[in-house]
Design a protein around this motif. Sequence first.
Motif, PDB file in Angstrom:
ATOM      1  N   ALA A   1      -2.615   5.780   2.100  1.00  0.00           N
ATOM      2  CA  ALA A   1      -2.460   4.268   2.249  1.00  0.00           C
ATOM      3  C   ALA A   1      -3.367   3.786   3.039  1.00  0.00           C
ATOM      4  CB  ALA A   1      -0.787   3.925   2.619  1.00  0.00           C
ATOM      5  N   GLY A   2      -4.136   4.470   4.190  1.00  0.00           N
ATOM      6  CA  GLY A   2      -5.107   4.026   4.879  1.00  0.00           C
ATOM      7  C   GLY A   2      -4.263   3.322   6.158  1.00  0.00           C
ATOM      8  N   LEU A   3      -3.073   4.114   6.602  1.00  0.00           N
ATOM      9  CA  LEU A   3      -2.394   3.479   7.647  1.00  0.00           C
ATOM     10  C   LEU A   3      -2.152   4.468   8.700  1.00  0.00           C
ATOM     11  CD1 LEU A   3       0.073   1.626   5.005  1.00  0.00           C
ATOM     12  CD2 LEU A   3      -1.636   0.676   6.651  1.00  0.00           C
ATOM     13  N   THR A   4      -1.472   4.240   9.820  1.00  0.00           N
ATOM     14  CA  THR A   4      -1.244   5.222  10.777  1.00  0.00           C
ATOM     15  C   THR A   4       0.336   5.839  10.382  1.00  0.00           C
ATOM     16  OG1 THR A   4       0.208   3.664  12.189  1.00  0.00           O
ATOM     17  CG2 THR A   4      -2.119   3.805  12.534  1.00  0.00           C
ATOM     18  N   TYR A   5       0.475   7.047  10.948  1.00  0.00           N
ATOM     19  CA  TYR A   5       1.693   7.774  10.693  1.00  0.00           C
ATOM     20  C   TYR A   5       2.850   6.746  11.251  1.00  0.00           C
ATOM     21  CZ  TYR A   5       5.653  10.698  12.219  1.00  0.00           C
ATOM     22  OH  TYR A   5       6.849  11.252  12.210  1.00  0.00           O
ATOM     23  N   PHE A   6       2.797   6.098  12.332  1.00  0.00           N
ATOM     24  CA  PHE A   6       4.023   5.239  12.626  1.00  0.00           C
ATOM     25  C   PHE A   6       4.223   4.244  11.814  1.00  0.00           C
ATOM     26  CE2 PHE A   6       1.703   7.391  16.601  1.00  0.00           C
ATOM     27  CZ  PHE A   6       2.575   8.132  16.903  1.00  0.00           C
ATOM     28  N   THR A   7       3.370   3.513  11.436  1.00  0.00           N
ATOM     29  CA  THR A   7       3.518   2.441  10.435  1.00  0.00           C
ATOM     30  C   THR A   7       4.356   2.801   9.158  1.00  0.00           C
ATOM     31  OG1 THR A   7       1.185   1.402  11.094  1.00  0.00           O
ATOM     32  CG2 THR A   7       2.394   0.741   8.922  1.00  0.00           C
TER      33      THR A   7
ATOM     34  N   ARG B   1       0.716  -1.185  -0.116  1.00  0.00           N
ATOM     35  CA  ARG B   1      -0.040  -0.041  -0.027  1.00  0.00           C
ATOM     36  C   ARG B   1       0.790   1.202  -0.039  1.00  0.00           C
ATOM     37  NH1 ARG B   1      -4.047  -1.819   4.625  1.00  0.00           N
ATOM     38  NH2 ARG B   1      -4.610   0.278   4.770  1.00  0.00           N
ATOM     39  N   ILE B   2       2.052   1.116   0.919  1.00  0.00           N
ATOM     40  CA  ILE B   2       2.753   2.402   0.937  1.00  0.00           C
ATOM     41  C   ILE B   2       3.413   2.613  -0.527  1.00  0.00           C
ATOM     42  CG2 ILE B   2       4.835   3.563   1.920  1.00  0.00           C
ATOM     43  CD1 ILE B   2       3.955   1.987   4.586  1.00  0.00           C
ATOM     44  N   ALA B   3       4.068   1.486  -0.968  1.00  0.00           N
ATOM     45  CA  ALA B   3       4.603   1.604  -2.210  1.00  0.00           C
ATOM     46  C   ALA B   3       3.918   2.138  -3.405  1.00  0.00           C
ATOM     47  CB  ALA B   3       5.292   0.137  -2.502  1.00  0.00           C
ATOM     48  N   ALA B   4       2.484   1.476  -3.526  1.00  0.00           N
ATOM     49  CA  ALA B   4       1.832   2.031  -4.400  1.00  0.00           C
ATOM     50  C   ALA B   4       1.209   3.690  -4.225  1.00  0.00           C
ATOM     51  CB  ALA B   4       0.501   1.066  -4.443  1.00  0.00           C
ATOM     52  N   SER B   5       1.019   3.790  -3.054  1.00  0.00           N
ATOM     53  CA  SER B   5       0.925   5.287  -2.870  1.00  0.00           C
ATOM     54  C   SER B   5       1.936   6.186  -3.384  1.00  0.00           C
ATOM     55  CB  SER B   5       0.493   5.754  -1.330  1.00  0.00           C
ATOM     56  OG  SER B   5      -0.362   4.894  -0.659  1.00  0.00           O
TER      57      SER B   5
END
Length: 159
Positions: free
Chosen positions: A113-119, A78-82
């Motif tokens: 990415a629909g994730l938390t800042y820390f992740t 998800r992060i890579a795609a974003s």
Amino acid sequence: FSRRRSPNRPKPTSICSSSSATDIESEKAAARNRQSRCVNVVEQSPALADNVVCIAGDRTREMLNRATEMTGKCIAQRIAASLLRLSAQAGVRTPAGIHIESPVTRIDLASMAGLTYFTVSRTLSAWQKQGLVKSGRHRLTILDVSRLSEIAEPRIGTG
């Protein structure tokens, strides 16, 4: 058992009063008018209609892709795609890699990415150590696009 209304409790009122019914009818008339004007514009300019349909299709495809990412991909994907999407929209190729021009924060990336800042922060720090990205205050450079693409969309049967 039957439930009785207490004498002090007011009688229920109708949700649709005559004034709200009138408001609904006027809204319907306004919507029909807008629809009629839109049809006239489309009839007069088919190229405009084609462009609107293409834009709507592109946006629908993008929303579907993002929904698929949110539900069917792991954190790193998800992060890579974003990041790849950002690089396509606002990236500038430099000798070091693809620099994302718009100031992007880890909070922005987490939201995308629909994730938390820390992740996101942990993942970007690990990727920076691996030489995939270089991040700093409101700036990000993708150093290894091919590896990031592989993370975003892994190929089955390679390796």
